[in-house]
Scaffold this motif. Structure first.
Motif, mmCIF file in Angstrom:
data_model
loop_
_atom_site.group_PDB
_atom_site.id
_atom_site.type_symbol
_atom_site.label_atom_id
_atom_site.label_comp_id
_atom_site.label_asym_id
_atom_site.label_seq_id
_atom_site.Cartn_x
_atom_site.Cartn_y
_atom_site.Cartn_z
ATOM 1 N N MET A 15 0.850 -1.182 0.000
ATOM 2 C CA MET A 15 0.000 0.000 0.000
ATOM 3 C C MET A 15 0.885 1.229 0.000
ATOM 4 S SD MET A 15 -3.483 -0.638 0.462
ATOM 5 C CE MET A 15 -3.135 -1.092 -1.213
ATOM 6 N N SER A 16 0.282 2.365 -0.301
ATOM 7 C CA SER A 16 1.066 3.587 -0.381
ATOM 8 C C SER A 16 0.625 4.580 0.683
ATOM 9 C CB SER A 16 0.928 4.218 -1.773
ATOM 10 O OG SER A 16 -0.399 4.585 -2.007
ATOM 11 N N ALA A 17 1.506 5.521 0.967
ATOM 12 C CA ALA A 17 1.170 6.602 1.891
ATOM 13 C C ALA A 17 1.352 7.909 1.157
ATOM 14 C CB ALA A 17 2.066 6.565 3.130
ATOM 15 N N ASP A 18 0.327 8.716 1.136
ATOM 16 C CA ASP A 18 0.406 10.016 0.484
ATOM 17 C C ASP A 18 1.425 10.887 1.209
ATOM 18 O OD1 ASP A 18 -1.073 12.086 -1.367
ATOM 19 O OD2 ASP A 18 -0.831 13.035 0.591
ATOM 20 N N SER A 19 2.145 11.698 0.455
ATOM 21 C CA SER A 19 3.203 12.503 1.057
ATOM 22 C C SER A 19 2.675 13.538 2.039
ATOM 23 C CB SER A 19 4.023 13.200 -0.036
ATOM 24 O OG SER A 19 3.210 14.094 -0.747
ATOM 25 N N GLU A 20 1.431 13.934 1.911
ATOM 26 C CA GLU A 20 0.883 14.939 2.819
ATOM 27 C C GLU A 20 -0.031 14.360 3.895
ATOM 28 O OE1 GLU A 20 1.804 18.077 3.033
ATOM 29 O OE2 GLU A 20 3.240 17.601 1.472
ATOM 30 N N THR A 21 -0.850 13.369 3.539
ATOM 31 C CA THR A 21 -1.861 12.929 4.487
ATOM 32 C C THR A 21 -1.715 11.503 4.977
ATOM 33 O OG1 THR A 21 -3.336 12.197 2.719
ATOM 34 C CG2 THR A 21 -3.562 14.487 3.477
ATOM 35 N N GLY A 22 -0.940 10.638 4.297
ATOM 36 C CA GLY A 22 -0.902 9.235 4.685
ATOM 37 C C GLY A 22 -2.255 8.611 4.430
ATOM 38 N N THR A 23 -2.619 7.612 5.206
ATOM 39 C CA THR A 23 -3.923 6.995 5.028
ATOM 40 C C THR A 23 -4.954 7.686 5.911
ATOM 41 O OG1 THR A 23 -3.422 5.395 6.734
ATOM 42 C CG2 THR A 23 -2.923 4.743 4.484
ATOM 43 N N ALA A 24 -6.229 7.418 5.635
ATOM 44 C CA ALA A 24 -7.299 8.079 6.366
ATOM 45 C C ALA A 24 -7.492 7.491 7.760
ATOM 46 C CB ALA A 24 -8.601 7.986 5.575
ATOM 47 N N THR A 25 -7.109 6.243 7.961
ATOM 48 C CA THR A 25 -7.336 5.575 9.226
ATOM 49 C C THR A 25 -6.243 5.922 10.224
ATOM 50 O OG1 THR A 25 -8.341 3.748 8.032
ATOM 51 C CG2 THR A 25 -7.699 3.331 10.308
ATOM 52 N N VAL A 51 8.080 11.878 -6.327
ATOM 53 C CA VAL A 51 8.997 12.158 -5.226
ATOM 54 C C VAL A 51 8.167 12.757 -4.090
ATOM 55 C CG1 VAL A 51 10.959 13.544 -4.476
ATOM 56 C CG2 VAL A 51 10.955 12.523 -6.773
ATOM 57 N N GLY A 52 8.348 12.226 -2.894
ATOM 58 C CA GLY A 52 7.562 12.671 -1.745
ATOM 59 C C GLY A 52 6.491 11.681 -1.348
ATOM 60 N N GLU A 53 6.384 10.571 -2.086
ATOM 61 C CA GLU A 53 5.469 9.493 -1.729
ATOM 62 C C GLU A 53 6.251 8.196 -1.671
ATOM 63 O OE1 GLU A 53 1.716 9.358 -3.651
ATOM 64 O OE2 GLU A 53 1.554 11.531 -3.789
ATOM 65 N N ALA A 54 5.674 7.197 -1.030
ATOM 66 C CA ALA A 54 6.361 5.917 -0.860
ATOM 67 C C ALA A 54 5.358 4.782 -0.908
ATOM 68 C CB ALA A 54 7.107 5.897 0.475
ATOM 69 N N ALA A 113 8.521 10.602 3.407
ATOM 70 C CA ALA A 113 7.532 9.660 2.869
ATOM 71 C C ALA A 113 7.698 8.274 3.488
ATOM 72 C CB ALA A 113 7.662 9.583 1.348
ATOM 73 N N VAL A 114 8.951 7.849 3.684
ATOM 74 C CA VAL A 114 9.216 6.549 4.321
ATOM 75 C C VAL A 114 8.674 6.547 5.742
ATOM 76 C CG1 VAL A 114 11.042 5.040 5.216
ATOM 77 C CG2 VAL A 114 11.243 6.005 2.916
ATOM 78 N N PHE A 115 8.972 7.589 6.505
ATOM 79 C CA PHE A 115 8.560 7.622 7.910
ATOM 80 C C PHE A 115 7.044 7.731 8.045
ATOM 81 C CE2 PHE A 115 12.915 9.798 8.491
ATOM 82 C CZ PHE A 115 13.563 8.566 8.473
ATOM 83 N N ARG A 116 6.415 8.495 7.177
ATOM 84 C CA ARG A 116 4.949 8.597 7.215
ATOM 85 C C ARG A 116 4.301 7.285 6.805
ATOM 86 N NH1 ARG A 116 3.688 14.560 4.595
ATOM 87 N NH2 ARG A 116 3.983 15.763 6.509
ATOM 88 N N LEU A 117 4.865 6.631 5.821
ATOM 89 C CA LEU A 117 4.324 5.332 5.417
ATOM 90 C C LEU A 117 4.390 4.368 6.597
ATOM 91 C CD1 LEU A 117 4.335 3.377 2.294
ATOM 92 C CD2 LEU A 117 5.732 2.350 4.069
ATOM 93 N N TRP A 118 5.531 4.330 7.281
ATOM 94 C CA TRP A 118 5.668 3.442 8.434
ATOM 95 C C TRP A 118 4.651 3.797 9.516
ATOM 96 C CZ3 TRP A 118 6.641 4.186 13.618
ATOM 97 C CH2 TRP A 118 6.880 3.021 14.358
ATOM 98 N N ARG A 119 4.474 5.069 9.762
ATOM 99 C CA ARG A 119 3.584 5.514 10.841
ATOM 100 C C ARG A 119 2.109 5.333 10.519
ATOM 101 N NH1 ARG A 119 3.437 11.795 11.685
ATOM 102 N NH2 ARG A 119 2.020 11.512 9.913
ATOM 103 N N ASP A 120 1.707 5.568 9.261
ATOM 104 C CA ASP A 120 0.291 5.719 8.941
ATOM 105 C C ASP A 120 -0.318 4.667 8.019
ATOM 106 O OD1 ASP A 120 0.419 8.113 10.406
ATOM 107 O OD2 ASP A 120 0.872 9.291 8.616
ATOM 108 N N ALA A 121 0.487 3.990 7.219
ATOM 109 C CA ALA A 121 -0.069 3.138 6.163
ATOM 110 C C ALA A 121 -0.352 1.715 6.650
ATOM 111 C CB ALA A 121 0.876 3.095 4.961
ATOM 112 N N THR A 122 -1.092 0.998 5.833
ATOM 113 C CA THR A 122 -1.380 -0.410 6.104
ATOM 114 C C THR A 122 -0.956 -1.251 4.907
ATOM 115 O OG1 THR A 122 -3.631 -0.200 5.240
ATOM 116 C CG2 THR A 122 -3.341 0.078 7.610
#
Length: 200
Positions: A1-11, A103-106, A145-154
């Motif tokens: 799954m991906s994490a948006d560079s600004e918002t991550g996932t909604a959950t 660039v800015g997404e992961a 983007a890496v850190f937000r993906l880790w924190r917010d994505a599934t």
């Protein structure tokens, strides 16, 4: 799954947040010294002088291009060590981002091997083999983007990335093909870490 560079996932799953161990990998003395300067004082960050493939981390970071081609630099080492990973990245880029991961997404994909089980693609350049300008902020954007993906994505099965991935190994973002100075990269990665996690 991906994490948006600004918002991550909604959950918002932060109630079960774990801690991330970040392994900053270097094969050159200059990058190792730059990493050491920013790891000092950050409890969950350490430096490994050696190959990222042998880091023992749960995930490794690919600082490739927006199209997922993995033909040069550290990405070539990944493609050799994880034979199916380039196709997995390219398929995910096509499926979730219409063929171009900005660039800015992961995004995270399985490597197809036991260790490390995951690869996080976080482009530092749009086109392959791009030399980045001296004032680039792409290492910061990729690291954030890496850190937000880790924190917010599934993951696809709904598992939070932070549950499946307890440690991430990161190479010098843009310091190879992109010609970013190691000290510049290190400062930008540290700034991204502090923005997402606070200075810890």
């Amino acid at each position: 799954m991906s994490a948006d560079s600004e918002t991550g996932t909604a959950t918002d799953l932060r109630s079960d947040v774990t801690v991330l161990d970040l392994v900053l990998c270097a094969v050159s003395d200059e990058l190792a010294a730059a990493w050491a300067s920013v790891a000092s004082g950050r409890d969950r960050v350490r430096v490994l002088r050696g190959s990222i493939v042998d880091s023992g981390a749960d995930a490794v970071v690919s600082p490739a291009n927006s199209y997922g081609w993995m033909r040069g630099g550290v990405d070539a080492a990944y493609a050799e060590s994880f034979p199916t990973v380039e196709q997995s990245v390219r398929s995910a880029v096509l499926a979730y981002h219409g063929g171009e991961l900005p660039v800015g997404e992961a995004l995270v994909v399985p490597t197809g091997v036991r260790r490390p089980p995951w690869l996080i693609s976080a482009p530092t350049m749009r086109e392959p083999s791009t030399v980045l300008p001296p004032d680039t902020v792409h290492p910061f954007l990729a690291a954030r983007a890496v850190f937000r993906l880790w924190r917010d994505a599934t993951l696809e099965d709904g598992t939070p990335v932070r549950t499946a991935v307890r440690s991430i190994a990161m190479p010098g973002l843009g310091t190879g093909v992109g010609h970013v100075e190691p000290a510049v990269c290190a400062r930008q990665v540290a700034a991204a870490w502090d923005e997402v996690f606070g200075d810890r």
